[in-house]
Scaffold this active site. Structure first.
Site, mmCIF file in Angstrom:
data_model
loop_
_atom_site.group_PDB
_atom_site.id
_atom_site.type_symbol
_atom_site.label_atom_id
_atom_site.label_comp_id
_atom_site.label_asym_id
_atom_site.label_seq_id
_atom_site.Cartn_x
_atom_site.Cartn_y
_atom_site.Cartn_z
ATOM 1 N N ASP A 207 0.863 -1.173 0.000
ATOM 2 C CA ASP A 207 0.000 0.000 0.000
ATOM 3 C C ASP A 207 0.904 1.230 0.000
ATOM 4 O O ASP A 207 1.548 1.556 1.004
ATOM 5 C CB ASP A 207 -0.876 -0.052 1.269
ATOM 6 N N LYS A 233 -3.596 11.838 -2.968
ATOM 7 C CA LYS A 233 -2.476 11.937 -2.023
ATOM 8 C C LYS A 233 -1.184 12.217 -2.792
ATOM 9 O O LYS A 233 -0.089 12.084 -2.259
ATOM 10 C CB LYS A 233 -2.347 10.646 -1.214
ATOM 11 N N CYS A 371 -8.089 5.363 11.044
ATOM 12 C CA CYS A 371 -8.385 4.068 10.406
ATOM 13 C C CYS A 371 -7.265 3.054 10.634
ATOM 14 O O CYS A 371 -7.005 2.216 9.767
ATOM 15 C CB CYS A 371 -8.638 4.210 8.904
HETATM 16 N N1 PLP Z 1 -3.776 3.339 2.904
HETATM 17 C C1 PLP Z 1 -3.217 4.299 3.629
HETATM 18 C C2 PLP Z 1 -1.884 4.054 4.276
HETATM 19 C C3 PLP Z 1 -3.872 5.525 3.804
HETATM 20 O O1 PLP Z 1 -3.326 6.467 4.553
HETATM 21 C C4 PLP Z 1 -5.136 5.705 3.185
HETATM 22 C C5 PLP Z 1 -5.888 6.956 3.384
HETATM 23 O O2 PLP Z 1 -5.635 7.753 4.216
HETATM 24 C C6 PLP Z 1 -5.659 4.678 2.415
HETATM 25 C C7 PLP Z 1 -4.958 3.500 2.296
HETATM 26 C C8 PLP Z 1 -6.983 4.813 1.717
HETATM 27 O O3 PLP Z 1 -6.847 5.680 0.628
HETATM 28 P P1 PLP Z 1 -8.135 6.114 -0.223
HETATM 29 O O4 PLP Z 1 -9.098 6.686 0.760
HETATM 30 O O5 PLP Z 1 -7.609 7.126 -1.180
HETATM 31 O O6 PLP Z 1 -8.665 4.907 -0.895
#
Ligand code: PLP
Length: 414
Positions: A207, A233, A371
């Site tokens: 990720d 991002k 999260c």
């Molecule tokens: N993975 C990480 C490490 C994140 O920080 C985030 C969002 O903050 C996500 C996944 C999810 O990204 P998205 O909301 O753009 O799908």
């Protein structure tokens, strides 16, 4: 390293002019200070311009049109696929799939590659994952009777390599791990982890949501099988995600979403559906065409500025830590080298209260569980305050933030 602050300051002043959101005045008094970049980074002027131009001049659907507008949109859309391929050094442009975000990219892998896994197969997953890289695997493991094994971290917040190695068995099929933690900013040693995973005959999904706009990504050097990230991002618009899958793996994957654009031909009279070639069979329906086209400009901009971003964000984090270390009762999460993200708690003060009060001074930080509840629970806490930087943040903003933070602490603790 010799740092020329005068030069850096001049450059930052110039760069800040590129970001119109910085003109916002909050509550009619304060200049906006935006420290919530790990959630969403703002877009530079030229990306916003592309979005506007698209909507005025060539809004149309792609691939299936014969007219001028459709052809221009198709060319621009496919140009983004090529730049993403180059940006992360993928071998083939067909390895790049457009999704609506990191979350959807992960869901696509869990529903497609994951669907082929068998009862008893194992997935290794780190404790520091964002929920978007946990819940899809949890759901899949329940559906297919798979085993999820947690990769622990040490007290510096880093993956414990020895324990990681010990988790593998003959049944391990996949490792899922974040490149950079969205809470502590810690960088995982992906190359090392992927070498171990491959030796053990497992694939690895990384990720990259928190890595893509801060460091050079080379999927071939990292030797990963899946790499996912979001445009919002990476100085781009929302609604666009990238899923990189190594071509030999992608060719064996079945589509997850079905509809227009992803079938070559169809008849009710044959059982087998003839799907389009990769990557199109994974892009059913109408994508976020405008934003995908604009993402080309974001990546061009990011490529031009990435070296500077790396230097500048290092300085910002170093300065922030120096300032925060002078505050009593503060605890900073993680002790290691980090990328542009830092979380902290102040003993005796609720993190949400800090966030709400800072907002009254025009300062946007993030508070909550971000999260990543398993990781916070591991630390024995529920919520933290998170500061995350982007290229346009300045030392002056950090100074103001720390002064206001001290004011807030005084109100609560004295
Ligand atoms: N993975 C990480 C490490 C994140 O920080 C985030 C969002 O903050 C996500 C996944 C999810 O990204 P998205 O909301 O753009 O799908």
């Amino acid at each position: 390293m010799l740092i020329n602050y005068k030069f850096l300051n001049k450059k930052i002043i110039k760069i800040r002019k590129d970001f119109p959101f910085l003109k916002r005045i909050i509550y009619k008094i304060y200049n906006l200070i935006y420290f919530d970049n790990a959630a969403t980074i703002q877009m530079p002027n030229n990306v916003i311009k592309v979005i506007n131009e698209y909507n005025i001049y060539y809004n149309s659907n792609i691939h299936r049109g014969t007219h001028y507008l459709s052809n221009s949109a198709t060319l621009a859309y496919e140009r983004t696929r090529k730049i993403v391929c180059k940006f992360i050094n993928a071998k083939y442009k067909e390895e790049i799939i457009f999704t609506k975000g990191t979350t959807e990219s992960i869901n696509m892998v869990s529903n497609s590659y994951g669907f082929k896994l068998k009862k008893g197969n194992e997935i290794l997953i780190s404790i520091m994952e964002h929920h978007s890289n946990i819940i899809p695997w949890k759901i899949l493991s329940e559906k297919k009777k798979l085993k999820l094994k947690i990769i622990p971290v040490n007290d510096k917040g880093l993956v414990d390599i020895k324990k990681y190695k010990r988790l593998f068995t003959k049944k391990t099929k996949l490792v899922v791990i974040t490149h950079v933690s969205n809470v502590s900013g810690v960088i995982n040693p992906i190359k090392k982890l992927s070498i171990i995973a491959h030796k053990k005959k497992s694939l690895i999904l990384v990720d990259g949501a928190q890595a893509i706009s801060h460091k050079k990504i080379d999927v071939q050097k990292l030797n990963v099988d899946f790499y996912v990230f979001s445009s919002h991002k990476s100085y781009g618009p929302t609604g666009v995600g990238i899923l990189y899958v190594r071509l030999d793996i992608l060719r064996c994957m079945v589509p997850w979403q079905f509809g227009g654009e992803m079938v070559r031909n169809f008849t009710f009279f044959k059982k087998k559906i003839n799907f389009s070639e990769v990557p199109y069979k994974f892009e059913a329906g109408t994508q976020a065409i405008c934003n995908i086209i604009a993402f080309y400009t974001s990546l061009k901009w990011l490529k031009k500025n990435l070296n500077f971003i790396k230097i500048w964000e290092k300085i910002l984090i170093f300065y922030l830590i120096k300032k925060l270390n002078n505050i009593k009762n503060i605890h900073i999460l993680g002790k290691n080298k980090r990328i542009s993200v830092l979380s902290f708690i102040i003993e005796g003060i609720n993190s949400h209260d800090i966030g709400l009060l800072l907002d009254q001074y025009g300062i946007a930080i993030r508070t909550g569980n971000h999260c990543v509840q398993p990781m916070l629970n591991n630390y024995g806490i529920n919520t933290v305050c998170r500061i995350s930087f982007a290229i346009y943040n300045s030392l002056e903003e950090i100074k103001l933030f720390v002064n206001f933070l001290k004011k807030i602490i005084k109100i609560f603790l004295y």
